[in-house]
Design a protein around this motif. Structure first.
Motif, PDB file in Angstrom:
ATOM      1  N   GLN A  25       0.826  -1.209   0.000  1.00 14.53           N
ATOM      2  CA  GLN A  25       0.000   0.000   0.000  1.00 14.53           C
ATOM      3  C   GLN A  25       0.865   1.267   0.000  1.00 14.53           C
ATOM      4  N   GLY A  26       2.181   1.080   0.009  1.00 15.05           N
ATOM      5  CA  GLY A  26       3.078   2.250  -0.023  1.00 15.05           C
ATOM      6  C   GLY A  26       3.333   2.855   1.329  1.00 15.05           C
ATOM      7  N   ASP A  27       2.963   2.171   2.409  1.00 20.96           N
ATOM      8  CA  ASP A  27       3.209   2.694   3.748  1.00 20.96           C
ATOM      9  C   ASP A  27       4.695   2.641   4.059  1.00 20.96           C
ATOM     10  N   ASN A  28       5.102   3.537   4.928  1.00 26.55           N
ATOM     11  CA  ASN A  28       6.496   3.578   5.339  1.00 26.55           C
ATOM     12  C   ASN A  28       6.742   2.522   6.413  1.00 26.55           C
ATOM     13  N   ILE A  29       7.858   1.783   6.278  1.00 20.98           N
ATOM     14  CA  ILE A  29       8.237   0.753   7.245  1.00 20.98           C
ATOM     15  C   ILE A  29       9.391   1.302   8.059  1.00 20.98           C
ATOM     16  N   SER A  30       9.276   1.213   9.380  1.00 16.84           N
ATOM     17  CA  SER A  30      10.330   1.747  10.240  1.00 16.84           C
ATOM     18  C   SER A  30      11.611   0.949  10.076  1.00 16.84           C
ATOM     19  N   PHE A  31      12.721   1.588  10.342  1.00 15.53           N
ATOM     20  CA  PHE A  31      14.023   0.957  10.186  1.00 15.53           C
ATOM     21  C   PHE A  31      14.161  -0.253  11.115  1.00 15.53           C
ATOM     22  N   SER A  32      13.699  -0.103  12.334  1.00 11.36           N
ATOM     23  CA  SER A  32      13.814  -1.213  13.295  1.00 11.36           C
ATOM     24  C   SER A  32      12.941  -2.392  12.888  1.00 11.36           C
ATOM     25  N   TYR A  39      12.075  -3.151   9.819  1.00 13.96           N
ATOM     26  CA  TYR A  39      12.710  -3.776   8.668  1.00 13.96           C
ATOM     27  C   TYR A  39      13.896  -4.628   9.119  1.00 13.96           C
ATOM     28  N   GLN A  40      14.682  -4.060  10.044  1.00 13.47           N
ATOM     29  CA  GLN A  40      15.846  -4.800  10.527  1.00 13.47           C
ATOM     30  C   GLN A  40      15.429  -6.108  11.195  1.00 13.47           C
ATOM     31  N   ASN A  41      14.363  -6.077  11.937  1.00 15.00           N
ATOM     32  CA  ASN A  41      13.875  -7.278  12.629  1.00 15.00           C
ATOM     33  C   ASN A  41      13.485  -8.356  11.620  1.00 15.00           C
ATOM     34  N   LYS A  42      12.773  -7.936  10.532  1.00 13.26           N
ATOM     35  CA  LYS A  42      12.364  -8.906   9.517  1.00 13.26           C
ATOM     36  C   LYS A  42      13.585  -9.439   8.755  1.00 13.26           C
ATOM     37  N   SER A  43      14.557  -8.555   8.487  1.00 15.96           N
ATOM     38  CA  SER A  43      15.768  -8.988   7.789  1.00 15.96           C
ATOM     39  C   SER A  43      16.534 -10.018   8.611  1.00 15.96           C
TER      40      SER A  43
END
Length: 627
Positions: A66-73, A75-79
């Motif tokens: 949906q184009g929402d912004n994902i927080s850095f933390s 994203y890092q957790n999922k990575s």
């Protein structure tokens, strides 16, 4: 020199076979291993890429799509979760992608320790500049897309699995990469192992095969009961021998079958072994000895050996000395000896031995006189082949000879007689081929063939006809069933007469009577053929409940010159008349015989005097009969 060349050729052929087998096995192993590895790789990739969706979760994927912004933390957790998953599965990378403005962007990605050390960790919505056509086309596919590619991270096999976001309909990919740089190394290792293993097993197989072939040859060429060489060894020796002229004796032990049936084959084998030892001890070193069969021995000598010496070796056997003493067993021998061309030796000696046995001689030498016997054997073989071809090509046909009522000079029925037409168009009478038919057990085929043709020919007529049938035919359940089926469909079975030979009918009384009962229930008539040639017991014939009698031709030919035969025929005619039996005289050749038969009250006659057998039914006029 030629023998050496043959051996070299065999070595070259064997080595070539080894190389071809090795290459085939290595290629097969390579392809099989490669297919297994790639299948395993594909399964691991599919499982890994499928799991990415579940690790990221619907909330994460929906937010990205949906184009929402994902927080850095976040994203890092999922990575980190994806990286731990990839490490656990021994997968290079797992990730997800979106397509935006025609460009492929990472929405998530795992990373390795090397990536962290080199500062190459993929960040949220990083551009993937190395995106291939296959990568982009995967966004428009409905099935997983596999690809092998290279980029800045290495050489990979990749899978892209497309998904459609149910909320906004955007397509995103989950993917997985596996490093395949070591695939070739694994394949090389597999091929090397396969080559080594193939060479080892090939060597073992050659060794085992050589031992087995040696033992097999020895076993096949040796008579297991006596330890002496057998017919295989004999044929091989004759074939390989450089000598083109030899002497050979086939020795026949007359009593061996009786010994086997009374004492058992173990005693019979001891008899043969002792006899083989006897000849081995008394023959020269150049004479070879073989057990040819259960009751036959072969002595093979070079042509240089004196013919008298060779003959005496067989003749001097002492029949008064027991060949075994526990139990006491005496034997007698007969032998056939042949000399000359090695290719004809065994056959000619066999013929001579057979003549010795039949003539009760101890030794018979094959000579010109026996050449005629061999010629007859060859003729029989050729005739058997020609008879089979005649059956196969519909050249066995019926000829028809009328049976005449001399009171009215009219035809009452036709006898159907078998004839064989050769490939050259010659018509052979039964005397020329019937013995071969009998010996080859083709009686049933002959009867079936002639019966079928007669049924077809006379089905739509009122003509009466007869056919000879043998006891062997009647004992064959398949033929009996065939005749019964044909009679069911024949409109006038009462017009058919089957002629049975007297000697065969009486010798197989119960079976013949059952067959007669079967066909008579269908309306068919049955008569006894050649009456007077065998038992000539009218009471036995009456027990068969037949409809008539046909007198043997040998009697008919003597009726004029032999008063006793005339009286016998007259007596049979009177007896048949009283019992209402049909009485037919065959082989009527002249008017004198006709007159004598009429005087004896025989009125039904058949023979060349009236008409020869013909391929077609023809009307015989009263004027022709009068002639």
């Amino acid at each position: 020199m030629p023998e050496g060349r043959v051996k070299v050729s065999w070595i070259v052929a064997g080595f070539s076979l080894f190389l071809i087998s090795l290459l085939t096995y290595v290629y097969y192993t390579y392809q099989t291993t490669r297919a297994e590895i790639m299948q395993s790789v594909d399964n691991r990739l599919l499982n890994a890429a499928t799991s990415v969706k579940h690790i990221l979760g619907e909330n994460y994927l929906s937010a990205v799509n949906q184009g929402d912004n994902i927080s850095f933390s976040y994203y890092q957790n999922k990575s980190k979760q994806l990286s731990e998953f990839a490490q656990a599965l021994d997968i290079a990378y797992v990730y997800s992608m979106i397509l935006k403005d025609g460009k492929v962007l990472f929405s998530s990605s795992s990373y390795t320790q090397d990536d962290q050390n080199n500062g190459k960790v993929t960040q949220f919505l990083d551009l993937y500049p190395e995106a291939t056509d296959a990568n982009i086309s995967a966004f428009y596919s409905t099935e997983p897309v596999f690809e092998i590619s290279s980029d800045q991270w290495g050489h990979f096999k990749t899978i892209f699995i497309p998904y459609v976001d149910p909320i906004n309909g955007n397509t995103y990919l989950t993917g997985a990469d596996i490093t395949i740089y070591n695939l070739n190394e694994k394949l090389k290792e597999s091929v090397s192992k396969a080559a080594a293993m193939a060479s080892f097993f090939f060597f073992i197989a050659i060794l085992v095969a050589a031992i087995y072939i040696y033992l097999l040859k020895r076993s096949l060429a040796t008579d297991s009961s006596t330890g002496f060489s057998n017919h295989i060894a004999l044929e091989y020796f004759i074939k390989k021998s450089n000598a083109h002229h030899m002497q050979l004796a086939v020795i026949w032990v007359n009593e061996i079958e009786d010994i086997n049936s009374f004492y058992g084959t173990e005693v019979g084998d001891k008899v043969m072994k002792n006899l083989l030892i006897h000849f081995k001890l008394r023959s020269s070193a150049h004479c070879h000895i073989y057990r040819l069969a259960t009751n036959k021995i072969v002595l093979l000598a070079p042509k240089e050996m004196s013919n008298d010496e060779f003959t005496d070796l067989v003749k001097t056997y002492n029949f008064n000395t027991p060949v075994l003493t526990d139990p006491f067993i005496y034997i007698t021998l007969c032998a056939g000896i042949a000399s000359g061309n090695k290719s004809l030796l065994l056959e000619n000696a066999h013929i001579a031995a057979l003549q010795a046995k039949q003539g009760r001689h101890s030794v018979v030498n094959y000579s010109k006189a026996l050449h005629d016997v061999k010629t007859q054997y060859q003729y029989n073989v050729e005739m058997a082949k020609e008879v089979r071809e005649a059956f196969d090509n519909n050249r066995i046909v019926p000829y028809f000879q009328p049976i005449i009522d001399t009171n009215t000079n009219k035809v009452v029925q036709y006898e159907c007689l078998a004839r064989m037409v050769t490939a050259q168009g010659e018509v052979l009478k039964p005397d020329a081929f019937l013995n071969v038919v009998t010996r080859s057990r083709m009686d049933g085929i002959l009867t079936r063939t002639i019966f079928s043709q007669c049924v077809s020919r006379f089905r739509k007529t009122d003509i009466c006809w007869s056919l000879n049938i043998t006891a062997q035919d009647m004992l064959d359940p398949n033929l009996s069933e065939f005749i019964a089926d044909e009679l069911k469909r024949y409109p006038h079975p009462g017009n058919i007469t089957l002629e049975l030979l007297e000697t065969q009918a009486i010798a197989n009384f119960s079976e013949v009577k059952a067959f007669i009962g079967m066909v008579k229930t269908k309306g068919v008539k049955v008569i006894i053929d050649d009456f007077g040639s065998g038992y000539s017991n009218i009471s036995n014939v009456l027990k068969l409940e037949v409809d008539g009698i046909k007198l043997d031709g040998a009697l008919i030919k003597q009726i004029v010159n032999d008063k006793d035969i005339y009286l016998f025929i007259e007596h049979i005619a009177s007896f048949a008349n009283q019992l209402g039996l049909q009485l037919i005289a065959e082989s009527v050749e002249n008017a004198t015989i006709v007159t004598a038969l009429k005087k004896a009250n025989v009125t039904l006659m058949q023979g060349n005097y009236f008409a020869h057998p013909m391929p077609h039914v023809s009307t015989v006029t009263e004027e022709e009969l009068a002639l």
